[in-house]
Write a protein that holds these residues in place. Structure first.
Motif, mmCIF file in Angstrom:
data_model
loop_
_atom_site.group_PDB
_atom_site.id
_atom_site.type_symbol
_atom_site.label_atom_id
_atom_site.label_comp_id
_atom_site.label_asym_id
_atom_site.label_seq_id
_atom_site.Cartn_x
_atom_site.Cartn_y
_atom_site.Cartn_z
ATOM 1 N N ILE A 1 0.715 7.386 8.784
ATOM 2 C CA ILE A 1 -0.439 6.702 9.377
ATOM 3 C C ILE A 1 -0.366 5.204 9.101
ATOM 4 O O ILE A 1 -0.651 4.384 9.982
ATOM 5 N N LEU A 2 0.039 4.820 7.880
ATOM 6 C CA LEU A 2 0.203 3.400 7.561
ATOM 7 C C LEU A 2 1.257 2.740 8.446
ATOM 8 O O LEU A 2 1.073 1.611 8.906
ATOM 9 N N LEU B 1 2.713 5.440 -2.648
ATOM 10 C CA LEU B 1 2.918 6.731 -1.994
ATOM 11 C C LEU B 1 4.383 7.148 -2.049
ATOM 12 O O LEU B 1 4.700 8.315 -2.277
ATOM 13 N N LEU C 1 2.058 12.216 5.246
ATOM 14 C CA LEU C 1 1.187 11.981 6.390
ATOM 15 C C LEU C 1 0.468 10.637 6.275
ATOM 16 O O LEU C 1 0.384 9.882 7.247
ATOM 17 N N LEU C 2 -0.042 10.311 5.083
ATOM 18 C CA LEU C 2 -0.700 9.017 4.867
ATOM 19 C C LEU C 2 0.264 7.856 5.106
ATOM 20 O O LEU C 2 -0.111 6.851 5.706
ATOM 21 N N TYR C 3 1.483 7.983 4.651
ATOM 22 C CA TYR C 3 2.457 6.916 4.869
ATOM 23 C C TYR C 3 2.786 6.784 6.362
ATOM 24 O O TYR C 3 2.925 5.686 6.875
ATOM 25 N N THR D 1 5.272 8.216 -5.661
ATOM 26 C CA THR D 1 4.720 9.550 -5.919
ATOM 27 C C THR D 1 5.555 10.612 -5.224
ATOM 28 O O THR D 1 5.862 11.652 -5.800
ATOM 29 N N ILE E 1 0.648 15.589 2.282
ATOM 30 C CA ILE E 1 -0.467 14.668 2.511
ATOM 31 C C ILE E 1 -0.017 13.232 2.298
ATOM 32 O O ILE E 1 -0.345 12.344 3.090
ATOM 33 N N ASN E 2 0.764 12.973 1.233
ATOM 34 C CA ASN E 2 1.301 11.624 1.009
ATOM 35 C C ASN E 2 2.194 11.174 2.154
ATOM 36 O O ASN E 2 2.129 10.022 2.584
ATOM 37 N N VAL F 1 0.836 -1.202 0.000
ATOM 38 C CA VAL F 1 0.000 0.000 0.000
ATOM 39 C C VAL F 1 0.872 1.255 0.000
ATOM 40 O O VAL F 1 0.558 2.243 -0.661
ATOM 41 N N GLY F 2 1.971 1.217 0.716
ATOM 42 C CA GLY F 2 2.819 2.397 0.839
ATOM 43 C C GLY F 2 3.728 2.645 -0.345
ATOM 44 O O GLY F 2 4.176 3.770 -0.568
#
Length: 178
Positions: A57-58, A26, A53-55, A29, A50-51, A22-23
């Motif tokens: 969180i993962l 990200l 931050l999402l990583y 990108t 944002i990317n 999933v990561g």
């Protein structure tokens, strides 16, 4: 003690699937957009943040641990990041005065090894902690652990903080279901 942290929520293989499977998009990108730094303006910079931050969180989700949390004489199944409480869900103990540990043999297939060996699996014992009705005819699984010592520690925590008694699972259907 108001909490007990028992074991990781995900095994190593599941963490790799979360972090790489999933990561990875990200990360690609992020690297691609970082190469455009001289041409970057605010929107691209915001997208990068944002990317990232999402990583983050993962990563936090991949390393969660599970356990139990007690607050105001209520029991919660909880997820912890190190020792910080992240998620909790209430466990109803109404008409469930007994505890039991059930042992099961389980297996998990690996995602990336199926080309070389389609049946590559990992077998393990699972210890299911259940709360039971008085005559054991109704049971609710509250947590499944892979380590017997962790299951015993959980039962010790539950029986010392709540009016629960550990028993061998032996349903008696002759008395009827309450």
């Amino acid at each position: 003690m108001d909490r007990i942290i028992l074991e990781h929520r995900f095994n190593t293989h599941q963490k790799l699937v979360i972090l790489l499977g999933v990561g990875f998009p990200l990360i690609i990108t992020f690297i691609t957009l970082c190469s455009l730094i001289p041409l970057m303006h605010f929107v691209i910079f915001l997208f990068l943040l944002i990317n990232l931050l999402l990583y983050g969180i993962l990563v936090a989700i991949a390393f969660l641990k599970r356990g139990f949390y007690k607050k105001n004489a209520k029991l919660y199944k909880a997820s912890f990041f190190y020792t910080k409480l992240i998620f909790k869900s209430k466990i109803r103990l109404v008409n469930r005065p007994k505890l039991a540990i059930l042992k099961f043999k389980k297996a998990q297939k690996y995602a990336w090894f199926n080309v070389a060996n389609p049946d590559m699996t990992s077998s393990f014992n699972a210890f299911e902690i259940n709360i039971l009705s008085e005559n054991h005819t109704q049971r609710d699984c509250i947590l499944i652990l892979k380590n017997e010592d962790h299951a015993n520690n959980a039962v010790e925590f539950l029986s010392s903080n709540f009016p629960l008694k550990l028993e061998m699972f032996n349903p008696d259907f002759s008395k009827g279901t309450p």
